[in-house]
Design a protein around this motif. Sequence first.
Motif: not given
Length: 380
Positions: A295-299, A328-335, A339-340, A342-347
């Motif tokens: 899993n990776f993000s491009i913020p 299109s909600e941010p990832s609840h796992v990353l939140l 990680v913030g 922006e990262r949770a939204n772009s995974a």
Amino acid sequence: MIYLDNSATTRPFMEVVDSYTKASLTFFGNPSSLHRMGTEAEQLLLKTKEQIAGILGISSSEIIYTSGGTEGNNLAIKGTAYQLKGRGTHLITTAVEHASTIEAFRSLEAEGFKVTYLKPGPTGQVTAEQVKAALTNQTILVSIIHVNNETGIIMPVEGIGELLKGYPKVRFHIDHVQGATKVPLRLAHGLIDLVTFSSHKFHGLKGTGFIYKKDGLRLTPLFHGGGQEGALRSGTENVAGAVATAKALRMAMELYEERHDKLLHLRNQLLEGLSEIEGVVINTPKELAAPHIVNFSIPKMKPEVIIQALSKRDIHVSTKSACSTKRSEPSHVLLAMGVGKERANSAIRLSLSYLTTEDEVSKALQELQHLIPELLEVVK
Ligand SMILES: Cc1ncc(COP(=O)(O)O)c(C=O)c1O
């Protein structure tokens, strides 16, 4: 075509489809019927349980067939809560579970149960100490995901099981849907009470799966009817689906023996290649994760842009879990990992299987190495 969305689902093994077809055509009798065809179907169903039990080191009476992971989690969690509500009404889980677990707990909350959602640390793991601190004399169930479906992070479930040995009134359930055939889980030592499996995650068929339920433990059924599966899952049994599940599990476990290290190597190749691309942040800590998920993000970028661009090149990946990608909600796992937004939204999640080749991984990586800087230039 390069398929890197194996955590959403896997391609069934050809042998699995063949075994399903054969069993459907030959053993189509209803296992509850008293005639020979019914008896043969019933015997075949029992044989599949013996096969699965042999592979997992458990007893065949400890297997209850379901329609997959969502039903399995619901049956284990709600079935326990309803069965034990006279003893207590407090339940413990984590904030990083699959939707089928989180929503099952939310529905129990609406019915008056109290739920503690443990927040993971920055590594994505919860600890046995956190579980211990959350336990009360009302606690009846602890339910933990083994391998996270978005990040691949492995929870220390054995340590939690050891802790719960000291609390015999508390049941322990594990969602092993992403871990099965990838990350070992010992059932024979008896620390775990209930475990969920879903066959389409290990090259079986969609709509099939089972739970492990330790012998002697009682659950309240969610379906009522003819009393099949020890009255825990009424409905005519999917005998051919059970045959396919047993076959898929055996074949995938053989691949675990043969190709686990290769899978790990491919995963590491992806992690290393991605970490060298400017603008990419890795969310999967190599040492703590299963061998098939990256899993990776491009913020700075909407993940859909990358997914569509890759899809045009016939490379298939996903954002978070398949069940929630359409929202299109941010990832609840990353939140929850802190990680913030922006990262949770772009995974983006790349998930491999034992069928993924070195060539496929290299090609996907090359495309990403070109695409990401190009697309980042556009959004600048
Ligand atoms: C961890 C986890 N649990 C449960 C499920 C639900 O499984 P199923 O698709 O068989 O309902 C999934 C599916 O993605 C999952 O990843």
